[in-house]
Design a protein around this motif. Structure first.
Motif, PDB file in Angstrom:
ATOM      1  N   GLU A 144      -2.411   3.336  -8.989  1.00  0.00           N
ATOM      2  CA  GLU A 144      -3.727   2.853  -8.574  1.00  0.00           C
ATOM      3  C   GLU A 144      -3.874   1.416  -9.037  1.00  0.00           C
ATOM      4  O   GLU A 144      -3.329   1.029 -10.076  1.00  0.00           O
ATOM      5  CB  GLU A 144      -4.821   3.725  -9.172  1.00  0.00           C
ATOM      6  N   GLU A 168       1.110   4.216  -2.846  1.00  0.00           N
ATOM      7  CA  GLU A 168       0.915   5.626  -2.500  1.00  0.00           C
ATOM      8  C   GLU A 168       2.126   6.465  -2.905  1.00  0.00           C
ATOM      9  O   GLU A 168       1.981   7.549  -3.472  1.00  0.00           O
ATOM     10  CB  GLU A 168       0.664   5.771  -0.996  1.00  0.00           C
ATOM     11  N   VAL A 171       0.848  -1.196   0.000  1.00  0.00           N
ATOM     12  CA  VAL A 171       0.000   0.000   0.000  1.00  0.00           C
ATOM     13  C   VAL A 171       0.885   1.248   0.000  1.00  0.00           C
ATOM     14  O   VAL A 171       0.637   2.193  -0.766  1.00  0.00           O
ATOM     15  CB  VAL A 171      -0.965  -0.006   1.211  1.00  0.00           C
ATOM     16  N   LYS A 219       2.318   6.680  -6.613  1.00  0.00           N
ATOM     17  CA  LYS A 219       1.067   7.182  -7.193  1.00  0.00           C
ATOM     18  C   LYS A 219       0.504   6.215  -8.238  1.00  0.00           C
ATOM     19  O   LYS A 219       0.144   6.584  -9.342  1.00  0.00           O
ATOM     20  CB  LYS A 219       1.258   8.576  -7.770  1.00  0.00           C
TER      21      LYS A 219
END
Length: 76
Positions: free
Chosen positions: A72, A67, A63, A70
């Motif tokens: 998804e 993040e 995770v 960047k």
């Protein structure tokens, strides 16, 4: 086994699980996941032991990786 050898062993296993999880979560091949991971800031942080990130669970690190980079999740 020395403490340094044990730490190296732990880190190698952590990175292996992390890369496999990145591939799974992002629907990447292992090669793509390795390429993305080893070019990332997170890889450097883990290798240098910055902020103790190397002691986090590989799922939490996945995770954090997404993040920081960047990225998804791809739709299934």
């Amino acid at each position: 086994m020395t403490e340094e050898a044990l730490e190296q062993f732990y880190q190698e296993n952590l990175e292996e699980r992390l890369i496999q999880n990145i591939a799974k979560e992002l629907h990447f091949s292992l090669e793509e996941a390795m390429d993305c991971y080893y070019k990332s800031k997170l890889a450097r942080m883990i290798q240098e032991g910055i902020e103790g990130v190397q002691y986090l669970d590989y799922r939490a690190l996945t995770v954090l990786f997404m993040e920081m980079e960047k990225i998804e999740r791809k739709s299934e």
